[in-house]
Design a protein around this motif. Structure first.
Motif, PDB file in Angstrom:
ATOM      1  N   ALA A  50     -38.228 -63.603 -13.860  1.00  0.00           N
ATOM      2  CA  ALA A  50     -38.369 -64.879 -14.550  1.00  0.00           C
ATOM      3  C   ALA A  50     -39.060 -64.612 -15.868  1.00  0.00           C
ATOM      4  O   ALA A  50     -40.208 -64.194 -15.892  1.00  0.00           O
ATOM      5  N   GLY A  51     -38.355 -64.845 -16.968  1.00  0.00           N
ATOM      6  CA  GLY A  51     -38.935 -64.553 -18.267  1.00  0.00           C
ATOM      7  C   GLY A  51     -39.211 -63.066 -18.393  1.00  0.00           C
ATOM      8  O   GLY A  51     -38.372 -62.231 -18.089  1.00  0.00           O
ATOM      9  N   ASP A  52     -40.432 -62.744 -18.823  1.00  0.00           N
ATOM     10  CA  ASP A  52     -40.801 -61.346 -18.986  1.00  0.00           C
ATOM     11  C   ASP A  52     -41.460 -60.761 -17.744  1.00  0.00           C
ATOM     12  O   ASP A  52     -41.792 -59.589 -17.705  1.00  0.00           O
ATOM     13  N   GLU A  53     -41.660 -61.596 -16.718  1.00  0.00           N
ATOM     14  CA  GLU A  53     -42.340 -61.110 -15.532  1.00  0.00           C
ATOM     15  C   GLU A  53     -41.331 -60.637 -14.492  1.00  0.00           C
ATOM     16  O   GLU A  53     -40.330 -61.294 -14.225  1.00  0.00           O
ATOM     17  N   GLN A  54     -41.602 -59.498 -13.894  1.00  0.00           N
ATOM     18  CA  GLN A  54     -40.762 -58.975 -12.824  1.00  0.00           C
ATOM     19  C   GLN A  54     -41.628 -58.837 -11.583  1.00  0.00           C
ATOM     20  O   GLN A  54     -42.660 -58.181 -11.605  1.00  0.00           O
ATOM     21  N   MET A  55     -41.207 -59.481 -10.517  1.00  0.00           N
ATOM     22  CA  MET A  55     -42.004 -59.521  -9.297  1.00  0.00           C
ATOM     23  C   MET A  55     -41.234 -58.883  -8.162  1.00  0.00           C
ATOM     24  O   MET A  55     -40.036 -59.132  -7.990  1.00  0.00           O
ATOM     25  N   ILE A  56     -41.921 -58.053  -7.389  1.00  0.00           N
ATOM     26  CA  ILE A  56     -41.355 -57.515  -6.156  1.00  0.00           C
ATOM     27  C   ILE A  56     -42.032 -58.210  -4.987  1.00  0.00           C
ATOM     28  O   ILE A  56     -43.258 -58.207  -4.875  1.00  0.00           O
ATOM     29  N   GLU A  57     -41.224 -58.848  -4.151  1.00  0.00           N
ATOM     30  CA  GLU A  57     -41.749 -59.446  -2.921  1.00  0.00           C
ATOM     31  C   GLU A  57     -41.456 -58.487  -1.789  1.00  0.00           C
ATOM     32  O   GLU A  57     -40.307 -58.190  -1.484  1.00  0.00           O
ATOM     33  N   GLN A  91     -52.205 -65.393 -14.275  1.00  0.00           N
ATOM     34  CA  GLN A  91     -51.791 -66.781 -14.100  1.00  0.00           C
ATOM     35  C   GLN A  91     -50.271 -66.893 -14.136  1.00  0.00           C
ATOM     36  O   GLN A  91     -49.660 -67.608 -13.326  1.00  0.00           O
ATOM     37  N   ASP A  92     -49.620 -66.180 -15.064  1.00  0.00           N
ATOM     38  CA  ASP A  92     -48.153 -66.175 -15.119  1.00  0.00           C
ATOM     39  C   ASP A  92     -47.561 -65.607 -13.830  1.00  0.00           C
ATOM     40  O   ASP A  92     -46.554 -66.106 -13.319  1.00  0.00           O
ATOM     41  N   CYS A  93     -48.193 -64.565 -13.308  1.00  0.00           N
ATOM     42  CA  CYS A  93     -47.719 -63.977 -12.051  1.00  0.00           C
ATOM     43  C   CYS A  93     -47.838 -64.972 -10.903  1.00  0.00           C
ATOM     44  O   CYS A  93     -46.937 -65.068 -10.047  1.00  0.00           O
ATOM     45  N   MET A  94     -48.935 -65.735 -10.880  1.00  0.00           N
ATOM     46  CA  MET A  94     -49.130 -66.702  -9.803  1.00  0.00           C
ATOM     47  C   MET A  94     -48.111 -67.827  -9.864  1.00  0.00           C
ATOM     48  O   MET A  94     -47.764 -68.417  -8.832  1.00  0.00           O
ATOM     49  N   VAL A  95     -47.597 -68.136 -11.049  1.00  0.00           N
ATOM     50  CA  VAL A  95     -46.510 -69.113 -11.148  1.00  0.00           C
ATOM     51  C   VAL A  95     -45.292 -68.603 -10.389  1.00  0.00           C
ATOM     52  O   VAL A  95     -44.639 -69.356  -9.653  1.00  0.00           O
ATOM     53  N   GLU A  96     -44.998 -67.320 -10.539  1.00  0.00           N
ATOM     54  CA  GLU A  96     -43.855 -66.734  -9.830  1.00  0.00           C
ATOM     55  C   GLU A  96     -44.089 -66.713  -8.320  1.00  0.00           C
ATOM     56  O   GLU A  96     -43.183 -66.964  -7.531  1.00  0.00           O
ATOM     57  N   VAL A  97     -45.312 -66.399  -7.918  1.00  0.00           N
ATOM     58  CA  VAL A  97     -45.643 -66.394  -6.490  1.00  0.00           C
ATOM     59  C   VAL A  97     -45.473 -67.793  -5.900  1.00  0.00           C
ATOM     60  O   VAL A  97     -44.865 -67.978  -4.837  1.00  0.00           O
ATOM     61  N   HIS A 142     -43.652 -70.240  -6.996  1.00  0.00           N
ATOM     62  CA  HIS A 142     -42.231 -70.589  -6.979  1.00  0.00           C
ATOM     63  C   HIS A 142     -41.547 -69.949  -5.784  1.00  0.00           C
ATOM     64  O   HIS A 142     -40.756 -70.603  -5.086  1.00  0.00           O
ATOM     65  N   SER A 143     -41.840 -68.689  -5.515  1.00  0.00           N
ATOM     66  CA  SER A 143     -41.215 -67.990  -4.384  1.00  0.00           C
ATOM     67  C   SER A 143     -41.590 -68.621  -3.049  1.00  0.00           C
ATOM     68  O   SER A 143     -40.778 -68.686  -2.130  1.00  0.00           O
ATOM     69  N   MET A 144     -42.840 -69.115  -2.953  1.00  0.00           N
ATOM     70  CA  MET A 144     -43.316 -69.697  -1.698  1.00  0.00           C
ATOM     71  C   MET A 144     -43.033 -71.192  -1.596  1.00  0.00           C
ATOM     72  O   MET A 144     -43.366 -71.811  -0.589  1.00  0.00           O
ATOM     73  N   GLY A 145     -42.446 -71.778  -2.636  1.00  0.00           N
ATOM     74  CA  GLY A 145     -42.130 -73.198  -2.594  1.00  0.00           C
ATOM     75  C   GLY A 145     -43.347 -74.086  -2.736  1.00  0.00           C
ATOM     76  O   GLY A 145     -43.358 -75.217  -2.233  1.00  0.00           O
TER      77      GLY A 145
END
Length: 214
Positions: free
Chosen positions: A6-13, A73-79, A81-84
């Protein structure tokens, strides 16, 4: 393992012991170095088996670390979103630990928060190790063995290596520790706890309206 962008952030779950852990790597390597340089200027005091930042639990207020906590904070937005989770996550406490050669950190949990996280500032040896009770050895069923509760035999475990620039979000109730730092370079980590702000509701009738202020 699923990869979300999402945007510039890449997250591995990553499913760790069947539980979602979220991992991010700071994309700007110069910033990794800048954060390390800032952390080297901060005062640390003895803390049993290692050292802890002398300023308490408000490290997120340090203006020289604004970039790091804005990125978190940007990373927590992705987290979220992933968790609903519709609520914004707010950092409610943050501090730093330093493990010199031979230092480690005992197993513990993080109370008074909804999510916990670690950012790895420096180091190449030593790991973060999580312990989750093995249901085969649930003491409500049978406990025939005279061993400690938090050893590797009676728990499911997961270890993450120390990778400077890596950020990991995990449940605060799972016990974890830092294993021994075997190198001469300091292993420095930043811990940050988070809590949702706003209207937290369940099934549309039971709700809790909370304003989290840093």
């Amino acid at each position: 393992v699923s990869l979300l962008c999402a945007g510039d952030e890449q997250m591995i779950e990553d499913k760790v012991l069947g539980i979602p852990f979220f991992k991010f790597d700071l994309p700007d390597k110069d910033k990794v170095e800048d954060i390390y340089n800032v952390m080297q200027t901060l005062p640390f005091i003895p803390n049993d088996t290692n050292e802890i930042w002398a300023g308490g639990s408000d490290l997120y207020k340090n203006p020289d670390l604004r970039y790091l906590f804005d990125w978190m904070q940007d990373c927590m937005v992705e987290v979220s979103h992933s968790m609903g989770i519709p609520n914004k996550m707010v950092c409610v406490s943050a501090w730093a630990n330093k493990n010199k050669q031979g230092d480690w950190f005992y197993n513990h949990t993080h109370p008074n928060c909804f999510m916990s996280s670690n950012y790895y500032v420096s180091g190449t040896t030593g790991t973060t190790k999580w312990y989750y009770p093995n249901p085969y050895y649930d003491k409500t069923n049978i406990w025939p063995f005279p061993a400690g509760e938090w050893d590797d035999t009676f728990n499911l475990t997961h270890e993450e290596p120390t990778v400077p620039g890596r950020y990991i979000v995990f449940p605060p109730t799972i016990r974890h520790k830092a294993t021994e730092n075997e190198e001469s370079c300091d292993r420095i980590t930043v811990a940050a706890n988070w809590f949702p702000t706003g209207n937290i509701f369940y099934n549309g009738v039971s709700h809790l309206n909370i304003e989290v202020i840093q």
